[in-house]
Scaffold this active site. Sequence first.
Site, PDB file in Angstrom:
ATOM      1  N   SER A   8      -2.310 -11.201  11.870  1.00 36.16           N
ATOM      2  CA  SER A   8      -1.396 -11.553  12.952  1.00 36.16           C
ATOM      3  C   SER A   8      -1.300 -10.444  13.979  1.00 36.16           C
ATOM      4  O   SER A   8      -1.375  -9.254  13.663  1.00 36.16           O
ATOM      5  CB  SER A   8      -0.005 -11.837  12.380  1.00 36.16           C
ATOM      6  OG  SER A   8       0.525 -10.680  11.761  1.00 36.16           O
ATOM      7  N   ASP A  12       7.456  -7.024  17.521  1.00 39.51           N
ATOM      8  CA  ASP A  12       8.561  -6.943  16.568  1.00 39.51           C
ATOM      9  C   ASP A  12       9.879  -6.753  17.303  1.00 39.51           C
ATOM     10  O   ASP A  12      10.004  -5.867  18.149  1.00 39.51           O
ATOM     11  CB  ASP A  12       8.364  -5.763  15.614  1.00 39.51           C
ATOM     12  CG  ASP A  12       7.198  -5.964  14.664  1.00 39.51           C
ATOM     13  OD1 ASP A  12       6.718  -7.107  14.552  1.00 39.51           O
ATOM     14  OD2 ASP A  12       6.770  -4.983  14.036  1.00 39.51           O
ATOM     15  N   GLY A  48       2.665  -6.850  14.206  1.00 39.41           N
ATOM     16  CA  GLY A  48       1.618  -7.701  13.656  1.00 39.41           C
ATOM     17  C   GLY A  48       0.796  -6.888  12.677  1.00 39.41           C
ATOM     18  O   GLY A  48       0.470  -5.725  12.938  1.00 39.41           O
ATOM     19  N   PHE A 116       9.575 -15.478  11.747  1.00 43.77           N
ATOM     20  CA  PHE A 116       8.310 -15.251  12.435  1.00 43.77           C
ATOM     21  C   PHE A 116       7.943 -16.485  13.243  1.00 43.77           C
ATOM     22  O   PHE A 116       7.858 -17.594  12.708  1.00 43.77           O
ATOM     23  CB  PHE A 116       7.210 -14.934  11.424  1.00 43.77           C
ATOM     24  CG  PHE A 116       5.953 -14.402  12.042  1.00 43.77           C
ATOM     25  CD1 PHE A 116       5.812 -13.052  12.290  1.00 43.77           C
ATOM     26  CD2 PHE A 116       4.914 -15.254  12.382  1.00 43.77           C
ATOM     27  CE1 PHE A 116       4.659 -12.550  12.868  1.00 43.77           C
ATOM     28  CE2 PHE A 116       3.767 -14.766  12.953  1.00 43.77           C
ATOM     29  CZ  PHE A 116       3.629 -13.406  13.205  1.00 43.77           C
ATOM     30  N   THR A 223       1.287  -1.742  -4.250  1.00 42.07           N
ATOM     31  CA  THR A 223       2.252  -0.748  -3.799  1.00 42.07           C
ATOM     32  C   THR A 223       3.549  -0.921  -4.579  1.00 42.07           C
ATOM     33  O   THR A 223       3.973  -2.038  -4.874  1.00 42.07           O
ATOM     34  CB  THR A 223       2.505  -0.856  -2.289  1.00 42.07           C
ATOM     35  OG1 THR A 223       2.921  -2.185  -1.963  1.00 42.07           O
ATOM     36  CG2 THR A 223       1.233  -0.534  -1.508  1.00 42.07           C
ATOM     37  N   GLY A 225       6.700   0.618  -3.805  1.00 42.53           N
ATOM     38  CA  GLY A 225       7.861   1.129  -3.096  1.00 42.53           C
ATOM     39  C   GLY A 225       7.941   2.644  -3.188  1.00 42.53           C
ATOM     40  O   GLY A 225       6.958   3.356  -2.976  1.00 42.53           O
ATOM     41  N   ASP A 257       1.555  -1.584   5.936  1.00 44.31           N
ATOM     42  CA  ASP A 257       0.393  -1.611   6.831  1.00 44.31           C
ATOM     43  C   ASP A 257      -0.178  -0.207   7.009  1.00 44.31           C
ATOM     44  O   ASP A 257      -1.399  -0.023   7.056  1.00 44.31           O
ATOM     45  CB  ASP A 257       0.794  -2.186   8.191  1.00 44.31           C
ATOM     46  CG  ASP A 257       1.240  -3.633   8.104  1.00 44.31           C
ATOM     47  OD1 ASP A 257       0.820  -4.334   7.169  1.00 44.31           O
ATOM     48  OD2 ASP A 257       2.024  -4.057   8.979  1.00 44.31           O
TER      49      ASP A 257
END
Length: 325
Positions: A8, A12, A48, A116, A223, A225, A257
């Site tokens: 995408s 934001d 994105g 979104f 992942t 955290g 990301d």
Amino acid sequence: MRIAVAGSIATDHLMTFPGRFADQLVAEQLHTVSLSFLVDTLDIRRGGVAPNIAFGMGVLGLRPVLVGAAGADFAEYRSWLERNNVDCDSVHISETRHTARFMCTTDEDHNQIASFYTGAMAEARNIELKPIADRVGGLDLVLVGADDPQGMVRHTQECRTRGYAFAADPSQQLARLEGEDIREIVDGAAYLFTNEYEAALIETKTGWGAEELLTRVGTRITTLGSKGVRIERKGEAPIVVGCAKEEAKVDPTGVGDAFRAGFLAGLSWDLDLERSAQIGCMLATLVIETVGTQEYELRPAAFLKRFEEAYGAEAATEISARLVK
């Protein structure tokens, strides 16, 4: 490595709520929720998943190829990305739709509620990878990130057909995707990126347990955290990499990301999985210290100093020659 990052492209709209979402939820009335949060701040930022990842790779000195769909309002965003070493020549521009919008409110516990708007992203299904590969002289890896669901499936199928290695990163679209599509997107991936919740959701929706998933993907990256990241490969002991210490927790948006950007940079530099994950974790720490997903600044000397503090002198020496000075 020539890496294409598909996903995408959005802006934001980030808001902060000076309270806890949990305090506003009535357990007996969750089936009729009607809430409005009075927020204190609004930041409009570039976002994105694909540009976030590509930007992180760009500031680390790589030149990733951005693959996605945007609206005619993308011109300023495109200029920003190109100034930060992102190849935008393969972005599809819609003639009728605006660039997608991500609207997110974060509470004082860093929990998030988001919406979104798809916009031009719906046209990502029309993008073919072969002309992109021909333009840049081939593709060594295609990351298929959260995007138009039909586009994600098409990209994955084309990767298999044409022999492009791919990384599956369905993230936010897992709630939308059915088990059949998730199996299509994940099966055969060289890398599978998820957080812990997404990992469990994939197993539930596909019916594939943890062991079977490891037979269907090359490397599974989860992942954790604040606990860092776990890397698994079939028949090998898991690798766990901790987070670099942050100076402040400002905004978690885009942290995942950034991790992917650093990890892919490490792979591109021919580093091992552990070192690549360490780079990802360090870049993610820079993001959590700033508001917005592409507002952080990477200063090589400061990055290396913090990297050495987190992962040791040998690790810092290994990446130092690769950072753009």
